[in-house]
Structure formats: structure tokens, C-alpha cells
Design an enzyme around this catalytic site. Structure first.
Site, PDB file in Angstrom:
ATOM      1  N   ASP A 279     -13.383  15.933  -2.732  1.00  0.00           N
ATOM      2  CA  ASP A 279     -13.182  15.827  -4.175  1.00  0.00           C
ATOM      3  C   ASP A 279     -11.888  16.525  -4.585  1.00  0.00           C
ATOM      4  OD1 ASP A 279     -13.715  15.169  -6.778  1.00  0.00           O
ATOM      5  OD2 ASP A 279     -15.337  16.628  -7.057  1.00  0.00           O
TER       6      ASP A 279
ATOM      7  N   LEU B  42     -16.556  12.674  19.385  1.00  0.00           N
ATOM      8  CA  LEU B  42     -16.956  12.950  17.996  1.00  0.00           C
ATOM      9  C   LEU B  42     -17.364  11.620  17.386  1.00  0.00           C
ATOM     10  CD1 LEU B  42     -16.824  14.650  15.205  1.00  0.00           C
ATOM     11  CD2 LEU B  42     -14.510  13.777  15.011  1.00  0.00           C
TER      12      LEU B  42
ATOM     13  N   HIS C 195      -4.879  10.204  -3.765  1.00  0.00           N
ATOM     14  CA  HIS C 195      -5.721   9.556  -2.748  1.00  0.00           C
ATOM     15  C   HIS C 195      -4.942   9.401  -1.435  1.00  0.00           C
ATOM     16  CE1 HIS C 195      -8.780   9.054  -5.666  1.00  0.00           C
ATOM     17  NE2 HIS C 195      -8.240   8.048  -6.323  1.00  0.00           N
TER      18      HIS C 195
HETATM   19  C1  FPP Z   1     -12.319  12.256  -4.993  1.00  0.00           C
HETATM   20  O1  FPP Z   1     -11.220  12.579  -5.758  1.00  0.00           O
HETATM   21  C2  FPP Z   1     -12.034  11.368  -3.899  1.00  0.00           C
HETATM   22  C3  FPP Z   1     -12.436  10.062  -3.822  1.00  0.00           C
HETATM   23  C4  FPP Z   1     -13.159   9.359  -4.874  1.00  0.00           C
HETATM   24  C5  FPP Z   1     -12.195   9.223  -2.668  1.00  0.00           C
HETATM   25  C6  FPP Z   1     -11.876   9.870  -1.377  1.00  0.00           C
HETATM   26  C7  FPP Z   1     -10.798   9.082  -0.774  1.00  0.00           C
HETATM   27  C8  FPP Z   1      -9.854   9.539   0.063  1.00  0.00           C
HETATM   28  C9  FPP Z   1      -9.827  10.914   0.580  1.00  0.00           C
HETATM   29  C10 FPP Z   1      -8.730   8.664   0.489  1.00  0.00           C
HETATM   30  C11 FPP Z   1      -9.035   7.562   1.389  1.00  0.00           C
HETATM   31  C12 FPP Z   1     -10.060   7.827   2.420  1.00  0.00           C
HETATM   32  C13 FPP Z   1      -9.950   7.487   3.714  1.00  0.00           C
HETATM   33  C14 FPP Z   1     -11.111   7.641   4.622  1.00  0.00           C
HETATM   34  C15 FPP Z   1      -8.718   6.958   4.275  1.00  0.00           C
HETATM   35  P1  FPP Z   1     -11.263  12.264  -7.305  1.00  0.00           P
HETATM   36  O2  FPP Z   1     -10.433  11.061  -7.524  1.00  0.00           O
HETATM   37  O3  FPP Z   1     -12.672  12.164  -7.779  1.00  0.00           O
HETATM   38  O4  FPP Z   1     -10.577  13.545  -7.850  1.00  0.00           O
HETATM   39  P2  FPP Z   1     -10.757  14.225  -9.289  1.00  0.00           P
HETATM   40  O5  FPP Z   1     -12.199  14.664  -9.366  1.00  0.00           O
HETATM   41  O6  FPP Z   1      -9.804  15.377  -9.220  1.00  0.00           O
HETATM   42  O7  FPP Z   1     -10.391  13.206 -10.308  1.00  0.00           O
END
Ligand code: FPP
Length: 243
Positions: free
Chosen positions: A22, A133, A39
Site C-alpha cells: 500500500d 520460492l 505503481h
Molecule cells: C496500493 O497503492 C497498491 C496497489 C493498489 C497495487 C499494487 C500494485 C503494484 C505494486 C504494482 C504492480 C504489481 C506487480 C506485481 C507488478 P495505492 O494506489 O492504494 O496507494 P495509496 O493508498 O497511497 O493511494
């Protein structure tokens, strides 16, 4: 000179670590960048974390990459996230394979694009024999939805006379979850200061230790994983039994 602390000095790592990644959006906002930039950096943190987990001897690493609820985000952001996942699956699988990592995707595939499902199937097949893993990517994943699916599958078996209602137990539910065959997570980490489970591994995480860190996901890496595992080792796990 300071003695070097190597991972060999640490107690054995938890078998299964799961992470709610997050804070990508806030990481980007703090820099005046679009959320996609967060992201993108988040995907780099995924690479670092997978490598660190493997080197530390973790057996299963589950990453919450896209929740059932994330479909409600603005269409552009969903498209960007799917694009990143597509890129990750295309570009990273050879590297995972080279490093002995098995990939498994959990979640509701029916909602994913046909090309992504193909990529997932190909990647899973290619890496199926690897043992260093197991990386579980939770995509279009929701804990409640997964339990609903298990209940439907059991109800069908009862309705068609294959099993009796009284035979239903924890094992038969486990066997119908998308994590069938995977041990329950020992440790669930959530980054970015939020302290919620957000529909992640609801059934499987019944006895998981929870570690919350303030680090935003794009800044996560080996040090943060080690810190969480140190926290985990400081906990007294009793699984509901007396001290
Ligand atoms: C949360 O940050 C993250 C996500 C909703 C998606 C996680 C995705 C990635 C780490 C990138 C792609 C993944 C892979 C496996 C290549 P948020 O957008 O909710 O952040 P915020 O709460 O600060 O708005």
C-alpha cells in the site's frame, strides 16, 4: 570494523509471508507525480522484495497486487495497473524461472482479460517445477469472494450427493480456496501506515502475525522485509493455546 550481520545470523524465516502493498499513490503524490508513477516504482519494489525473500529462505511470498475492490478505481488507473501486471508477467517470468521461483496466481480469473489469463497460465506452467520460492500474486482477489466460491462448490457437491453436509470441515474448505495446498501465512505485512486487512487472506490469515510499517510500498525492500521478520520473531505465537 563493525561485524557484518548476515541473514545466516537470523533465526529461520517464517514459511509464508504475505504483503499488502500500500502507498503507491501517496508516494507519487508527495513527488507531484501521477499515481501511475507510484505503481511503476511499486513494481520495482516487487522485484527487490521477491529477490530478498528468496535469499532469506522464505518458502511462500504472497503479494496483494489487485483486489476485487480495485476494479472500482477510475478506468484509466485500472488499465495502467493491468498494463504493469502484463509487463511484469511478460518480462519477469524468465528471471523468476532462472532463480528457481514458482509463480502462482490467486483470485478470480474470470474478471481478468483473456490475454492476461493466457500469460498467467503460461507463466505458471513454465515455473511449475521450481522449488526455491513460491510467489503467489493475488490478482482480482477478495477473501470474502473466495469463501463464497468455496461455499458454492461445497453446496453443489452436497446437492449432487457427492458429500454429506456433516462431512464439511476446515480441510474441505481449505481445499476449495485458491490457495489450496499452500500453508497459511505466518506473517502479514501492510505498508504505508494503514492498519487494516482489507479482504486479504481472511480465512488463511486466522493466526497470522500482523506487522504494520509506515514505509510506502515503492520504498519497500530488503531492510523493511528483514525488519518485519525481526518483529515476527519477537512475537509469542500461541495459536489460541495457553502461554
Ligand atoms: C496500493 O497503492 C497498491 C496497489 C493498489 C497495487 C499494487 C500494485 C503494484 C505494486 C504494482 C504492480 C504489481 C506487480 C506485481 C507488478 P495505492 O494506489 O492504494 O496507494 P495509496 O493508498 O497511497 O493511494
Amino acid at each position: 570494523m563493525e561485524p557484518m550481520l548476515s541473514t545466516a545470523d537470523l533465526p529461520p524465516p517464517p514459511v509464508h509471508v504475505a504483503i499488502i502493498m500500500d502507498g503507491n499513490g501517496r508516494w507519487a503524490k508527495a513527488r507531484g507525480l501521477p499515481r501511475t508513477a507510484g505503481h511503476k516504482r511499486g513494481a520495482e519494489a516487487v522485484r527487490r522484495t521477491v529477490e530478498a525473500a528468496r535469499e532469506m529462505g522464505v518458502s511462500y511470498l504472497t503479494l496483494y497486487a489487485f483486489s476485487s475492490e480495485n476494479w472500482k478505481r477510475p478506468a484509466g488507473e485500472v488499465t495502467d495497473l493491468m498494463g504493469l501486471l502484463r509487463l511484469y508477467l511478460r518480462n519477469e517470468v524468465n528471471n523468476l524461472h532462472k532463480n528457481g521461483i514458482r509463480l502462482k496466481v490467486i483470485g478470480d480469473r474470470n474478471r481478468l482479460g483473456a490475454d492476461i489469463v493466457r500469460l498467467i497460465e503460461d507463466s505458471e506452467a513454465k515455473t511449475a517445477g521450481n522449488t526455491a520460492l513460491t510467489l503467489l500474486l493475488a490478482l482480482s482477489y477478495g477473501g470474502r469472494q473466495e469463501i463464497v466460491e468455496a461455499a458454492r462448490s461445497l453446496a453443489r457437491d452436497v446437492a449432487e450427493g457427492r458429500i454429506s453436509p456433516d462431512s464439511i470441515d476446515e480441510e474441505s474448505i481449505n481445499a476449495r480456496l485458491t490457495t489450496a495446498g499452500v500453508p497459511d501465512p505466518d506473517l502479514i505485512i501492510r505498508t504505508s501506515g494503514e492498519q487494516r486487512i482489507s479482504n486479504f487472506l481472511l480465512w488463511q490469515g486466522a493466526y497470522a502475525e500482523l506487522v504494520f510499517q509506515d514505509t510506502l510500498w515503492p520504498d519497500f525492500g530488503r531492510n523493511e522485509l528483514e525488519a518485519a521478520i525481526r518483529d515476527f520473531h519477537g512475537r509469542d505465537r500461541r495459536f489460541g493455546t495457553a502461554r
